[in-house]
Design a protein around this motif. Structure first.
Motif, PDB file in Angstrom:
ATOM      1  N   SER A   1       1.030  -1.898   0.040  1.00 57.27           N
ATOM      2  CA  SER A   1      -0.033   0.041   0.170  1.00 57.27           C
ATOM      3  C   SER A   1       0.201   1.346   0.138  1.00 57.27           C
ATOM      4  O   SER A   1       2.662   0.846   0.393  1.00 57.27           O
ATOM      5  CB  SER A   1      -1.200   0.320   0.658  1.00 57.27           C
TER       6      SER A   1
ATOM      7  N   GLY B   1       0.007   5.393   1.192  1.00 55.57           N
ATOM      8  CA  GLY B   1      -0.625   6.476   1.441  1.00 55.57           C
ATOM      9  C   GLY B   1      -0.170   7.377   1.912  1.00 55.57           C
ATOM     10  O   GLY B   1       1.519   7.982   1.574  1.00 55.57           O
TER      11      GLY B   1
ATOM     12  N   ARG C   1      -4.855   6.542   1.934  1.00 54.71           N
ATOM     13  CA  ARG C   1      -4.171   5.464   1.133  1.00 54.71           C
ATOM     14  C   ARG C   1      -4.934   4.419  -0.536  1.00 54.71           C
ATOM     15  O   ARG C   1      -6.240   4.801  -0.254  1.00 54.71           O
ATOM     16  CB  ARG C   1      -3.969   4.168   2.702  1.00 54.71           C
TER      17      ARG C   1
ATOM     18  N   THR D   1      -9.035   1.889  -1.542  1.00 52.58           N
ATOM     19  CA  THR D   1      -8.446   4.097  -1.646  1.00 52.58           C
ATOM     20  C   THR D   1      -9.414   4.143  -0.168  1.00 52.58           C
ATOM     21  O   THR D   1     -10.725   3.582   0.109  1.00 52.58           O
ATOM     22  CB  THR D   1      -9.379   4.959  -2.808  1.00 52.58           C
TER      23      THR D   1
ATOM     24  N   HIS E   1     -10.152   7.328   2.767  1.00 54.60           N
ATOM     25  CA  HIS E   1     -10.268   8.711   2.406  1.00 54.60           C
ATOM     26  C   HIS E   1      -9.869   8.769   4.492  1.00 54.60           C
ATOM     27  O   HIS E   1     -11.525   8.908   4.517  1.00 54.60           O
ATOM     28  CB  HIS E   1     -10.643   9.562   1.816  1.00 54.60           C
TER      29      HIS E   1
ATOM     30  N   CYS F   1       4.204  11.046   2.565  1.00 55.36           N
ATOM     31  CA  CYS F   1       4.457   9.450   1.808  1.00 55.36           C
ATOM     32  C   CYS F   1       5.125   8.273   2.484  1.00 55.36           C
ATOM     33  O   CYS F   1       5.598   8.092   3.460  1.00 55.36           O
ATOM     34  CB  CYS F   1       4.852   9.622  -0.131  1.00 55.36           C
TER      35      CYS F   1
END
Length: 122
Positions: A33, A35, A50, A57, A59, A95
């Motif tokens: 993953s 994010g 992510r 996805t 949020h 990130c």
């Protein structure tokens, strides 16, 4: 060695837009993953968005409808499109990548970028 390269931060007026990019470069076997997290001065780091390997996805409620995360698997890159930016979105955005370093490894590695500053101000 895996490295994280981030770009796209800057200064924007309220209501404006920015797009952040994060690329994972180097030798890795698979990415689980990718994010984005953010940390404002005096605040703890918080989750923003992510995307996992199957493409799911996620949020944070505070950004739903305004931020959209997407991923280019071929480039090991994740994007965060931000619209309708608010002053409270001002923070350092970092990130995070979860990955498997090699085919023989049983570990999941976590790597953070150095962050990119987003400032929303009139």
């Amino acid at each position: 060695q895996v490295q994280i390269v981030e770009s796209g931060g800057g200064v924007v007026q309220p209501g404006g837009s920015l797009r952040l990019s994060c690329s994972a470069t180097g030798s890795l076997f698979a990415i689980y993953s990718m994010g984005w997290y953010r940390q404002a001065p005096g605040q703890t780091r918080e989750f923003v968005a992510r995307v996992d390997s199957p493409g799911g996805t996620y949020h944070a409620d505070s950004v739903k409808g305004r931020f959209t995360i997407s991923r280019d698997n071929a480039k090991n890159t994740v994007y965060l499109q931000m619209i309708g930016l608010k002053p409270e979105d001002t923070a350092k955005y970092s990130c995070n990548v979860l990955f498997k370093p090699s085919g023989a490894s049983t570990r999941t590695e976590s790597l953070w970028g150095q962050g990119t500053q987003v400032t929303v101000s009139s």
